[in-house]
Motif scaffolding. Structure first.
Motif, PDB file in Angstrom:
ATOM      1  N   ILE A 162       3.951  19.331  24.576  1.00 17.56           N
ATOM      2  CA  ILE A 162       4.322  18.843  25.903  1.00 17.56           C
ATOM      3  C   ILE A 162       3.048  18.607  26.702  1.00 17.56           C
ATOM      4  O   ILE A 162       2.292  19.540  26.965  1.00 17.56           O
ATOM      5  CB  ILE A 162       5.226  19.855  26.630  1.00 17.56           C
ATOM      6  N   THR A 196      13.938  14.700  23.643  1.00 16.09           N
ATOM      7  CA  THR A 196      13.250  14.397  22.382  1.00 16.09           C
ATOM      8  C   THR A 196      11.857  13.819  22.641  1.00 16.09           C
ATOM      9  O   THR A 196      10.873  14.203  21.993  1.00 16.09           O
ATOM     10  CB  THR A 196      14.079  13.398  21.558  1.00 16.09           C
ATOM     11  N   LEU A 206       9.358  16.530  23.882  1.00 13.82           N
ATOM     12  CA  LEU A 206       8.853  17.459  22.872  1.00 13.82           C
ATOM     13  C   LEU A 206       7.982  16.779  21.825  1.00 13.82           C
ATOM     14  O   LEU A 206       7.040  17.388  21.316  1.00 13.82           O
ATOM     15  CB  LEU A 206      10.026  18.160  22.184  1.00 13.82           C
ATOM     16  N   TYR A 207       8.300  15.528  21.500  1.00 18.28           N
ATOM     17  CA  TYR A 207       7.584  14.873  20.405  1.00 18.28           C
ATOM     18  C   TYR A 207       6.990  13.531  20.816  1.00 18.28           C
ATOM     19  O   TYR A 207       6.659  12.706  19.955  1.00 18.28           O
ATOM     20  CB  TYR A 207       8.541  14.643  19.220  1.00 18.28           C
ATOM     21  N   ILE A 237       5.721  20.339  18.111  1.00 17.27           N
ATOM     22  CA  ILE A 237       6.091  20.192  19.522  1.00 17.27           C
ATOM     23  C   ILE A 237       4.836  20.211  20.380  1.00 17.27           C
ATOM     24  O   ILE A 237       3.981  21.085  20.241  1.00 17.27           O
ATOM     25  CB  ILE A 237       7.045  21.323  19.951  1.00 17.27           C
TER      26      ILE A 237
END
Length: 251
Positions: A90, A70, A73-74, A88
């Motif tokens: 990364i 989690t 991604l965020y 999203i």
């Protein structure tokens, strides 16, 4: 082997809280890694069966990568971006934060679970009341509730067998699950009400000074347990500060 089973449960709780406090105030992978390595070394000398260890700590091993995913991604948007789609993103910042979070969850969760593997609820209640001076009613009520948890599985199996005997458990598994859960809730409330009345009738709800059948002992082993927890937390913090990776949350 370290005879951790003989240590007062309050000392085990204290050691786990001490380590957690040092790790909660910072998010960096160095302090979490240092603490995790030291904890795994200590756990190796506790003599816990491998099968028992992996079964009890399985939720922690599942929660750690899910939490890290989690954050990956965020999480923090910083540095070079490797992938981006809608919300999203990364980046270097999210990767570093995800790694730190993964190690942090393990470093906090594993000792918490391992230290409580050998804890007897009655010993824990004795320690809370005699050492930490918790209210008697609260301690005895919590102890009775913990003792009743073990009956949930038996009640669940009994309800399932009863429904099968009546021929209502062959179809609609999800619908049956909801109905069975409600039946278990009703059964638990009834049992809790009977238990509370029985405890009041036996004088557990009195206001007078209560005596305890077993003394909650405290000695060198308990102080040593707290000292080990303190040393793990201090060592992890010092290593993180010396490497320049210590990241205080409030900053």
């Amino acid at each position: 082997m370290i005879p951790i089973a003989a240590v007062n449960p309050v000392a085990k709780l204290g050691a786990g809280l001490i380590v957690s406090l040092f790790l909660i105030v910072t998010i960096d992978w160095v302090s979490a890694t240092t603490a995790l390595v030291l904890e795994l070394v200590i756990i190796a000398f506790m003599g816990i069966e491998p099968k028992r260890f992996w079964l009890r700590t399985l939720p922690v091993w599942i929660a750690a990568p899910l939490t890290a995913l989690t954050i990956l991604l965020y999480g923090r948007y910083e540095g070079e971006v490797y992938f981006e789609f809608l919300l999203i993103s990364i980046s270097d910042g999210s990767i570093e934060l995800a790694l730190a979070t993964f190690l942090r969850v393990l470093a906090i969760g594993l000792p918490a679970v391992v230290l409580f593997i050998s804890i007897d609820p009655t010993d824990f209640a004795d320690g809370l009341a005699q050492r930490l001076r918790f209210p008697d009613r609260f301690v005895l009520g919590a102890l009775a509730a913990v003792r009743m948890v073990g009956l949930f599985l038996e009640d669940w199996r009994s309800l399932e067998l009863a429904r099968r005997a009546r021929g209502v458990a062959d179809r609609g598994r999800l619908r049956r699950l909801a109905g069975q859960a409600f039946a278990l809730l009703v059964l638990s409330i009834r049992r809790g009400s009977k238990l509370s009345i029985a405890m009041e009738a036996r004088g557990f709800g009195g206001s007078q000074q209560r005596t305890w059948a077993r003394e909650s002992r405290w000695g060198a082993a308990e102080w040593l347990t707290l000292l080990v927890g303190l040393l793990v937390g201090i060592t992890a913090t010092v290593v993180a500060v010396l490497t320049g990776s210590w990241n205080l949350i409030v900053n």
